[in-house]
Write a protein that holds these residues in place. Structure first.
Motif, short mmCIF file in Angstrom:
data_model
loop_
_atom_site.label_atom_id
_atom_site.label_comp_id
_atom_site.label_asym_id
_atom_site.label_seq_id
_atom_site.Cartn_x
_atom_site.Cartn_y
_atom_site.Cartn_z
N GLU A 119 0.87 -1.09 0.07
CA GLU A 119 -0.15 -0.07 -0.04
C GLU A 119 0.91 1.28 -0.10
OE1 GLU A 119 -3.91 -1.77 2.09
OE2 GLU A 119 -2.78 -0.37 3.29
N ARG A 120 1.91 1.35 0.91
CA ARG A 120 2.86 2.51 0.96
C ARG A 120 3.46 2.53 -0.42
NH1 ARG A 120 6.00 4.54 5.33
NH2 ARG A 120 4.82 3.66 6.72
N THR A 121 3.88 1.62 -1.19
CA THR A 121 4.58 1.73 -2.36
C THR A 121 3.79 2.11 -3.47
OG1 THR A 121 5.91 -0.20 -1.77
CG2 THR A 121 5.94 0.39 -4.05
N ASN A 122 2.74 1.66 -3.41
CA ASN A 122 1.38 2.23 -4.57
C ASN A 122 1.28 3.70 -4.31
OD1 ASN A 122 1.54 -0.12 -5.69
ND2 ASN A 122 -0.30 -0.71 -4.60
N ALA A 123 1.04 4.04 -2.98
CA ALA A 123 0.88 5.65 -2.85
C ALA A 123 1.84 6.23 -3.10
CB ALA A 123 0.59 5.61 -1.01
N ILE A 124 3.21 6.03 -3.11
CA ILE A 124 4.46 6.85 -3.21
C ILE A 124 4.48 6.82 -4.87
CG2 ILE A 124 6.97 6.70 -3.37
CD1 ILE A 124 5.76 8.03 -1.12
N LEU A 125 4.12 5.49 -5.39
CA LEU A 125 4.11 5.71 -7.00
C LEU A 125 3.42 6.63 -7.33
CD1 LEU A 125 4.23 1.65 -7.54
CD2 LEU A 125 6.16 3.24 -8.22
N ARG A 126 2.02 6.82 -6.82
CA ARG A 126 1.11 7.94 -7.31
C ARG A 126 2.06 9.18 -7.06
NH1 ARG A 126 -2.45 4.33 -5.19
NH2 ARG A 126 -2.55 5.20 -3.23
N THR A 127 2.59 9.41 -5.96
CA THR A 127 3.29 10.79 -5.60
C THR A 127 4.05 11.24 -6.71
OG1 THR A 127 2.75 10.33 -3.28
CG2 THR A 127 4.46 11.92 -3.73
N ILE A 128 4.89 10.10 -7.08
CA ILE A 128 5.97 10.70 -8.11
C ILE A 128 5.73 10.26 -9.39
CG2 ILE A 128 7.91 9.90 -6.43
CD1 ILE A 128 8.29 7.23 -7.80
#
Ligand SMILES: Nc1ncnc2c1ncn2[C@@H]1O[C@H](COP(=O)(O)OP(=O)(O)OP(=O)(O)O)[C@@H](O)[C@H]1O
Length: 231
Positions: A119-128
Motif C-alpha cells: 500500500e505504501r509503495t503504491n501511494a508513493i508511486l502515485r506521488t512520483i
C-alpha cells in the motif's frame, strides 16, 4: 518555533576531509536543528556531496566530530533518514522493478506486513507519477524516471530527516513543480537538507541557507536569497 529553541539533531565540530593530498573540506562547524529546511549550494567540487556523505556517515571525516541527538537531547547512535544520492548508484543491469526500488526504502523499517509495504509503495508511486511504470525494470527507464524512482525510495519511509542531493537533476519542469509541492508538504514536520544549484524556488521555502566551497558559510539574514553559486 525559533531555530535557536529547536533541539539540535546533528552537530558537526571541526570537521575536515582530505582525499589523499587534496583537501576537500576544512573547519566545518555546523548544527542542524529539528525542523530545519537547510538549502545548500556552492560551486562544482566545493564539497557539498562530501558534506552530505559525512552527515550520513557514509564517509569518515579526516578530522572533527559528527554527533546525532535524540529528541530528548541525549546522544543517538543512528538517525532514520530518507536519502536521495546525487549519483544514481543502481546498476542498470540489475533486475529490479520500479516498485522494488521504491519499496527498498522500507528495508530498515521493522514490523510492516507485506500488505502495508504494498500500500505504501503504491501511494508513493502515485506521488512520483510512476504508477504506469511500476513493473518496469529500472534499467529501461529514462534519467528523469530513475530520478523520480529514487526520490520515491527516499520518501517512502517518511523518515524524520530527508537528505536530497540535487533532486531536480534530470526531471522535467512539470515534475520540478511536483517536487516543490512535496517539499512544501514535508517542510516543518521533517528536517530537510537539500543540495541544489537551482535555488530560486527552494531558497524561498528554506529556513537556512549555506554555501559550501571548501568550508561552510552560513547565511544568517532572514531575507537572504541564494540566487547564484559563489564563484
Ligand atoms: N572518492 C574521491 N576520491 C578523490 N577525490 C574525490 C572523491 N570524491 C570527491 N572527490 C573530490 O572532492 C571534491 C568535492 O567533491 P563533491 O562531490 O563533494 O563536490 P560538490 O560540491 O558536490 O560538486 P558538484 O557541484 O559538482 O556536485 C572534488 O574536487 C572531487 O573531485
Amino acid at each position: 518555533m525559533d531555530k535557536q529553541q529547536r533541539p539540535v539533531l546533528i552537530s558537526m565540530r571541526g570537521v575536515g576531509l582530505r582525499h589523499g593530498l587534496r583537501r576537500v573540506l576544512s573547519g566545518v562547524d555546523l548544527d542542524i536543528h529539528r525542523g530545519d529546511f537547510m538549502a545548500i549550494t556552492g560551486p562544482n567540487g566545493g564539497g557539498k556531496t562530501s558534506l552530505l556523505r559525512i552527515i550520513l556517515r557514509l564517509l569518515r571525516p579526516s578530522e572533527g566530530e559528527v554527533a546525532y541527538f535524540a529528541a530528548d537531547g541525549s546522544r543517538a547512535d543512528r538517525l532514520d533518514v530518507g536519502y536521495l544520492p546525487q549519483k544514481n548508484t543502481i546498476d542498470s543491469h540489475f533486475p529490479l522493478t520500479v516498485s522494488e526500488v521504491v519499496a527498498s526504502g522500507l528495508l530498515g523499517c521493522r514490523g510492516m506486513s507485506r500488505k502495508d509495504v504494498e500500500e505504501r509503495t503504491n501511494a508513493i508511486l502515485r506521488t512520483i507519477g510512476m504508477e504506469r511504470h511500476a513493473s518496469q525494470p529500472i534499467g529501461r527507464l529514462s534519467g528523469g524516471q530513475v530520478q523520480r524512482s529514487l526520490l520515491g525510495r527516499a520518501l517512502i519511509s517518511e523518515a524524520p530527516l530527508l537528505i536530497l542531493d540535487e533532486p531536480l537533476s534530470y526531471v522535467d519542469k512539470h515534475f520540478e513543480q511536483r517536487i516543490y509541492e512535496i517539499l512544501r508538504e514535508k517542510a516543518g514536520n521533517t528536517t530537510i537538507v537539500l543540495v541544489s544549484h537551482e535555488m530560486t524556488a527552494i531558497a524561498a521555502m528554506a529556513t537556512r541557507h549555506i554555501i559550501v566551497d571548501g568550508t561552510v558559510h552560513v547565511c544568517h539574514s532572514d531575507n537572504h536569497r541564494v540566487v547564484c553559486d559563489c564563484g
